[in-house]
Motif scaffolding. Structure first.
Motif, PDB file in Angstrom:
ATOM      1  N   ASP A   1      62.915  -4.069-135.525  1.00 54.37           N
ATOM      2  CA  ASP A   1      64.114  -4.497-136.255  1.00 54.37           C
ATOM      3  C   ASP A   1      63.864  -4.613-137.756  1.00 54.37           C
ATOM      4  O   ASP A   1      62.757  -4.368-138.239  1.00 54.37           O
ATOM      5  N   SER A   2      64.891  -4.993-138.489  1.00 54.72           N
ATOM      6  CA  SER A   2      64.824  -5.050-139.951  1.00 54.72           C
ATOM      7  C   SER A   2      63.854  -6.101-140.476  1.00 54.72           C
ATOM      8  O   SER A   2      63.469  -6.054-141.639  1.00 54.72           O
ATOM      9  N   SER A   3      63.426  -7.024-139.617  1.00 51.30           N
ATOM     10  CA  SER A   3      62.435  -8.030-140.020  1.00 51.30           C
ATOM     11  C   SER A   3      61.036  -7.649-139.535  1.00 51.30           C
ATOM     12  O   SER A   3      60.140  -8.485-139.494  1.00 51.30           O
ATOM     13  N   GLN A   4      60.854  -6.390-139.148  1.00 51.61           N
ATOM     14  CA  GLN A   4      59.586  -5.831-138.683  1.00 51.61           C
ATOM     15  C   GLN A   4      59.071  -6.530-137.431  1.00 51.61           C
ATOM     16  O   GLN A   4      57.881  -6.676-137.222  1.00 51.61           O
ATOM     17  N   ARG A   5      59.997  -6.954-136.570  1.00 47.60           N
ATOM     18  CA  ARG A   5      59.633  -7.521-135.274  1.00 47.60           C
ATOM     19  C   ARG A   5      59.672  -6.401-134.249  1.00 47.60           C
ATOM     20  O   ARG A   5      60.582  -5.570-134.255  1.00 47.60           O
ATOM     21  N   LEU A   6      58.711  -6.389-133.331  1.00 44.43           N
ATOM     22  CA  LEU A   6      58.690  -5.429-132.238  1.00 44.43           C
ATOM     23  C   LEU A   6      59.310  -6.099-131.026  1.00 44.43           C
ATOM     24  O   LEU A   6      58.817  -7.126-130.549  1.00 44.43           O
ATOM     25  N   LEU A   7      60.405  -5.539-130.531  1.00 48.16           N
ATOM     26  CA  LEU A   7      61.143  -6.111-129.415  1.00 48.16           C
ATOM     27  C   LEU A   7      61.073  -5.144-128.236  1.00 48.16           C
ATOM     28  O   LEU A   7      61.440  -3.982-128.362  1.00 48.16           O
ATOM     29  N   VAL A   8      60.597  -5.627-127.093  1.00 47.71           N
ATOM     30  CA  VAL A   8      60.491  -4.809-125.889  1.00 47.71           C
ATOM     31  C   VAL A   8      61.390  -5.436-124.824  1.00 47.71           C
ATOM     32  O   VAL A   8      61.257  -6.616-124.503  1.00 47.71           O
ATOM     33  N   GLY A   9      62.323  -4.670-124.290  1.00 46.91           N
ATOM     34  CA  GLY A   9      63.215  -5.157-123.252  1.00 46.91           C
ATOM     35  C   GLY A   9      64.400  -5.947-123.771  1.00 46.91           C
ATOM     36  O   GLY A   9      65.181  -6.489-123.002  1.00 46.91           O
ATOM     37  N   THR A  10      64.548  -6.037-125.076  1.00 39.34           N
ATOM     38  CA  THR A  10      65.677  -6.746-125.674  1.00 39.34           C
ATOM     39  C   THR A  10      66.031  -6.080-126.990  1.00 39.34           C
ATOM     40  O   THR A  10      65.166  -5.479-127.636  1.00 39.34           O
ATOM     41  N   SER A  11      67.284  -6.168-127.392  1.00 35.65           N
ATOM     42  CA  SER A  11      67.702  -5.552-128.650  1.00 35.65           C
ATOM     43  C   SER A  11      67.883  -6.574-129.767  1.00 35.65           C
ATOM     44  O   SER A  11      68.212  -6.209-130.885  1.00 35.65           O
ATOM     45  N   SER A  12      67.673  -7.857-129.461  1.00 33.05           N
ATOM     46  CA  SER A  12      67.779  -8.876-130.511  1.00 33.05           C
ATOM     47  C   SER A  12      66.697  -9.928-130.315  1.00 33.05           C
ATOM     48  O   SER A  12      66.391 -10.329-129.196  1.00 33.05           O
ATOM     49  N   SER A  13      66.123 -10.364-131.419  1.00 32.62           N
ATOM     50  CA  SER A  13      65.080 -11.390-131.340  1.00 32.62           C
ATOM     51  C   SER A  13      65.715 -12.746-131.101  1.00 32.62           C
ATOM     52  O   SER A  13      66.903 -12.936-131.314  1.00 32.62           O
ATOM     53  N   ARG A  14      64.904 -13.678-130.615  1.00 28.27           N
ATOM     54  CA  ARG A  14      65.405 -15.041-130.448  1.00 28.27           C
ATOM     55  C   ARG A  14      64.298 -16.028-130.732  1.00 28.27           C
ATOM     56  O   ARG A  14      63.119 -15.701-130.737  1.00 28.27           O
ATOM     57  N   THR A  15      64.702 -17.253-130.967  1.00 27.85           N
ATOM     58  CA  THR A  15      63.762 -18.327-131.229  1.00 27.85           C
ATOM     59  C   THR A  15      63.120 -18.765-129.926  1.00 27.85           C
ATOM     60  O   THR A  15      63.803 -19.028-128.940  1.00 27.85           O
ATOM     61  N   VAL A  16      61.798 -18.827-129.927  1.00 21.59           N
ATOM     62  CA  VAL A  16      61.024 -19.297-128.777  1.00 21.59           C
ATOM     63  C   VAL A  16      59.993 -20.276-129.312  1.00 21.59           C
ATOM     64  O   VAL A  16      59.210 -19.931-130.191  1.00 21.59           O
ATOM     65  N   GLY A  17      59.998 -21.498-128.804  1.00 19.49           N
ATOM     66  CA  GLY A  17      59.057 -22.497-129.302  1.00 19.49           C
ATOM     67  C   GLY A  17      59.284 -22.835-130.761  1.00 19.49           C
ATOM     68  O   GLY A  17      58.341 -23.029-131.517  1.00 19.49           O
TER      69      GLY A  17
END
Length: 189
Positions: A46-62
């Motif tokens: 994504d645009s924040s250079q996060r690698l996402l596998v199995g999802t199209s949007s990042s989320r807050t975890v912990g």
């Protein structure tokens, strides 16, 4: 029709599609790259250079938004493995490291009590996925120097009715096992 050769940038509208397998493609979105296989998105940067596998949007975890996220509804899609294949006694490894530097590639020495890394265990509580049940953390336990890195491990769990972990056991750089002042040793059955 045939090969394309370019000696400069190649501009495409949105997708690079495999001719013999049209549901497998690379898709370019605004500041995002997606890789689709079998008609479904397999991974995304994504645009924040996060690698996402199995999802199209990042989320807050912990209470954090991790740079690498795996999501899915079965064990195979939500597992991460490291396998070493070699004819010796060494195994795979997960390496967590810390530097006091402020740029990538730095080796600035760390200080006593700096946290070197932590493994957090978090469960969904019906509201979000931010509350920790337990954690294992590694800290510097003394003065580090060239090829000298004293460390301690701290094991923590969260009590019923609480929302954050409490230290239950510490193994220090001398190998001493310590319980907190209010801790008590209970033999297992």
């Amino acid at each position: 029709t045939g090969a394309i050769t370019s000696t400069s940038d190649l501009t495409i509208a949105q997708k690079l599609i495999h001719a013999g397998d049209t549901d497998t493609f690379l898709e370019l979105l605004t500041d995002t790259i997606c890789f689709d296989t079998a008609g479904s998105e397999a991974l995304r940067v994504d645009s924040s250079q996060r690698l996402l596998v199995g999802t199209s949007s990042s989320r807050t975890v912990g209470s954090r938004i991790p740079s690498f996220q795996i999501e899915g509804s079965n064990n195979g899609r939500t597992s991460f493995s490291v396998t070493r294949n070699s004819a010796d006694n060494a195994g795979g490894s997960l390496v967590l490291a810390k530097s006091r530097g402020t740029s990538n590639g730095s080796s600035t020495i760390i200080n006593d009590d700096d946290q070197l890394g932590v493994i957090r265990f978090i469960g969904a509580d019906g509201t979000d996925v931010n509350t920790q049940a337990a954690q294992i953390a590694a800290f510097v336990d003394g003065t580090p120097g060239s090829n000298d890195m004293p460390g301690r491990l701290v094991f923590s769990t969260t009590a019923d009715g609480a929302s954050s972990p409490t230290t239950r056991l510490t193994i220090d750089s001398a190998g001493l096992v310590k319980l907190p002042d209010n801790g008590k040793f209970v033999a297992g059955a």
